[in-house]
Design a protein around this motif. Structure first.
Motif, PDB file in Angstrom:
ATOM      1  N   ALA A  95      46.264  36.693  40.658  1.00 29.19           N
ATOM      2  CA  ALA A  95      44.882  36.736  40.176  1.00 29.19           C
ATOM      3  C   ALA A  95      44.246  35.352  40.255  1.00 29.19           C
ATOM      4  CB  ALA A  95      44.840  37.264  38.740  1.00 29.19           C
ATOM      5  N   GLU A  96      44.996  34.344  39.876  1.00 27.97           N
ATOM      6  CA  GLU A  96      44.474  32.974  39.921  1.00 27.97           C
ATOM      7  C   GLU A  96      44.184  32.539  41.347  1.00 27.97           C
ATOM      8  OE1 GLU A  96      45.878  28.578  38.409  1.00 27.97           O
ATOM      9  OE2 GLU A  96      46.602  30.350  37.378  1.00 27.97           O
ATOM     10  N   ASN A  97      45.086  32.844  42.270  1.00 27.85           N
ATOM     11  CA  ASN A  97      44.876  32.468  43.665  1.00 27.85           C
ATOM     12  C   ASN A  97      43.681  33.191  44.274  1.00 27.85           C
ATOM     13  OD1 ASN A  97      46.963  30.608  43.750  1.00 27.85           O
ATOM     14  ND2 ASN A  97      48.472  32.145  44.343  1.00 27.85           N
ATOM     15  N   ALA A  98      43.509  34.461  43.959  1.00 28.85           N
ATOM     16  CA  ALA A  98      42.361  35.212  44.471  1.00 28.85           C
ATOM     17  C   ALA A  98      41.063  34.652  43.895  1.00 28.85           C
ATOM     18  CB  ALA A  98      42.501  36.693  44.138  1.00 28.85           C
ATOM     19  N   ALA A  99      41.057  34.306  42.614  1.00 37.60           N
ATOM     20  CA  ALA A  99      39.862  33.724  41.995  1.00 37.60           C
ATOM     21  C   ALA A  99      39.535  32.375  42.624  1.00 37.60           C
ATOM     22  CB  ALA A  99      40.067  33.585  40.483  1.00 37.60           C
ATOM     23  N   ARG A 100      40.555  31.580  42.897  1.00 35.37           N
ATOM     24  CA  ARG A 100      40.334  30.280  43.549  1.00 35.37           C
ATOM     25  C   ARG A 100      39.744  30.455  44.941  1.00 35.37           C
ATOM     26  NH1 ARG A 100      46.006  27.310  42.149  1.00 35.37           N
ATOM     27  NH2 ARG A 100      45.523  26.739  40.006  1.00 35.37           N
ATOM     28  N   ALA A 101      40.251  31.447  45.656  1.00 38.50           N
ATOM     29  CA  ALA A 101      39.703  31.715  46.988  1.00 38.50           C
ATOM     30  C   ALA A 101      38.223  32.054  46.897  1.00 38.50           C
ATOM     31  CB  ALA A 101      40.478  32.848  47.660  1.00 38.50           C
ATOM     32  N   GLY A 102      37.861  32.839  45.908  1.00 45.02           N
ATOM     33  CA  GLY A 102      36.462  33.210  45.724  1.00 45.02           C
ATOM     34  C   GLY A 102      35.570  32.039  45.376  1.00 45.02           C
ATOM     35  N   THR A 103      36.077  31.099  44.598  1.00 38.90           N
ATOM     36  CA  THR A 103      35.245  29.959  44.192  1.00 38.90           C
ATOM     37  C   THR A 103      34.999  28.981  45.331  1.00 38.90           C
ATOM     38  OG1 THR A 103      37.150  28.740  43.352  1.00 38.90           O
ATOM     39  CG2 THR A 103      35.872  30.027  41.759  1.00 38.90           C
ATOM     40  N   GLN A 104      35.626  29.207  46.469  1.00 37.94           N
ATOM     41  CA  GLN A 104      35.353  28.353  47.632  1.00 37.94           C
ATOM     42  C   GLN A 104      33.984  28.665  48.241  1.00 37.94           C
ATOM     43  OE1 GLN A 104      37.492  25.790  48.478  1.00 37.94           O
ATOM     44  NE2 GLN A 104      38.397  26.484  46.554  1.00 37.94           N
ATOM     45  N   GLU A 105      33.417  29.782  47.857  1.00 33.32           N
ATOM     46  CA  GLU A 105      32.104  30.199  48.379  1.00 33.32           C
ATOM     47  C   GLU A 105      30.999  29.549  47.553  1.00 33.32           C
ATOM     48  OE1 GLU A 105      31.820  31.628  51.165  1.00 33.32           O
ATOM     49  OE2 GLU A 105      33.907  32.222  51.416  1.00 33.32           O
ATOM     50  N   ILE A 106      30.728  28.302  47.865  1.00 33.47           N
ATOM     51  CA  ILE A 106      29.771  27.513  47.093  1.00 33.47           C
ATOM     52  C   ILE A 106      28.492  27.321  47.897  1.00 33.47           C
ATOM     53  CG2 ILE A 106      29.364  25.256  46.041  1.00 33.47           C
ATOM     54  CD1 ILE A 106      32.354  25.096  45.509  1.00 33.47           C
ATOM     55  N   GLU A 138      39.029  40.120  50.061  1.00 33.36           N
ATOM     56  CA  GLU A 138      39.752  39.963  51.331  1.00 33.36           C
ATOM     57  C   GLU A 138      41.112  39.333  51.089  1.00 33.36           C
ATOM     58  OE1 GLU A 138      37.304  37.734  54.045  1.00 33.36           O
ATOM     59  OE2 GLU A 138      35.705  39.248  53.987  1.00 33.36           O
ATOM     60  N   PHE A 139      41.162  38.335  50.228  1.00 32.57           N
ATOM     61  CA  PHE A 139      42.429  37.696  49.860  1.00 32.57           C
ATOM     62  C   PHE A 139      43.385  38.724  49.265  1.00 32.57           C
ATOM     63  CE2 PHE A 139      45.320  35.639  46.941  1.00 32.57           C
ATOM     64  CZ  PHE A 139      45.744  34.508  47.630  1.00 32.57           C
ATOM     65  N   MET A 140      42.856  39.562  48.389  1.00 35.88           N
ATOM     66  CA  MET A 140      43.690  40.565  47.728  1.00 35.88           C
ATOM     67  C   MET A 140      44.204  41.601  48.720  1.00 35.88           C
ATOM     68  SD  MET A 140      41.477  40.854  44.209  1.00 35.88           S
ATOM     69  CE  MET A 140      42.439  42.149  43.450  1.00 35.88           C
ATOM     70  N   VAL A 141      43.371  42.026  49.645  1.00 38.16           N
ATOM     71  CA  VAL A 141      43.808  42.995  50.657  1.00 38.16           C
ATOM     72  C   VAL A 141      44.891  42.373  51.531  1.00 38.16           C
ATOM     73  CG1 VAL A 141      43.082  44.218  52.755  1.00 38.16           C
ATOM     74  CG2 VAL A 141      41.683  44.338  50.683  1.00 38.16           C
ATOM     75  N   ARG A 142      44.664  41.131  51.958  1.00 38.28           N
ATOM     76  CA  ARG A 142      45.622  40.438  52.834  1.00 38.28           C
ATOM     77  C   ARG A 142      46.987  40.289  52.160  1.00 38.28           C
ATOM     78  NH1 ARG A 142      42.247  36.818  54.228  1.00 38.28           N
ATOM     79  NH2 ARG A 142      42.805  35.218  52.713  1.00 38.28           N
ATOM     80  N   HIS A 143      47.000  40.125  50.839  1.00 33.76           N
ATOM     81  CA  HIS A 143      48.259  39.936  50.107  1.00 33.76           C
ATOM     82  C   HIS A 143      48.698  41.175  49.338  1.00 33.76           C
ATOM     83  CE1 HIS A 143      46.980  35.796  50.935  1.00 33.76           C
ATOM     84  NE2 HIS A 143      48.269  35.554  50.961  1.00 33.76           N
ATOM     85  N   GLN A 144      48.070  42.311  49.627  1.00 36.49           N
ATOM     86  CA  GLN A 144      48.425  43.603  49.020  1.00 36.49           C
ATOM     87  C   GLN A 144      48.417  43.547  47.491  1.00 36.49           C
ATOM     88  OE1 GLN A 144      52.164  44.462  50.899  1.00 36.49           O
ATOM     89  NE2 GLN A 144      51.185  45.108  52.794  1.00 36.49           N
TER      90      GLN A 144
END
Length: 131
Positions: free
Chosen positions: A46-57, A78-84
């Motif tokens: 969850a933390e990694n997916a949230a971090r990926a999302g915060t890159q969209e600045i 997309e991150f979550m789908v890629r990592h199931q």
């Protein structure tokens, strides 16, 4: 030395109860450990997916960076789908939040009628700006 009819089999019942107690304790240790490990993994995902999302600045050059909520949700998904990873994503202009879920099947505790358990974790991330 003779045993009365009421004492016959009392040792067997005691041994059966003792074995069942040991199996139950082992089940708590094994299945409980699996649930804790799954919870830690879910929180990390969850933390990694949230971090990926915060890159969209957006508006980075203006000195007032904000998260683009629509792009952040898309990137985190997309991150979550890629990592199931199963879960939901929400975002504001300041934060991305991801809630993950997973079903953990019981192994030893299923012998005692304890079924699978749904566990979840939620983490949020905010973009970091330099002072």
């Amino acid at each position: 030395m003779q045993h009365s009819d009421t004492e016959t089999g009392s040792i067997t019942a005691f041994v059966v109860m003792l074995v069942m107690s040991f199996v139950a304790c082992a089940g708590l240790a094994v299945d409980g450990g699996r649930m804790v490990a799954a919870k830690v993994l879910l929180a990390d995902q969850a933390e990694n997916a949230a971090r990926a999302g915060t890159q969209e600045i957006t508006a980075l050059r203006t000195g007032d960076p904000k998260v683009d909520p629509e792009r952040a949700i898309s990137t985190a998904q997309e991150f979550m789908v890629r990592h199931q990873i199963n879960g939901q994503v929400s975002a504001t202009s300041f934060e991305v939040t991801v809630r993950t879920t997973r079903v953990v099947p019981m192994s030893l505790l299923s012998l005692f009628g304890v079924g699978s358990r749904l566990i979840s974790a939620q983490r949020s991330a905010r973009p970091v700006t330099s002072p």
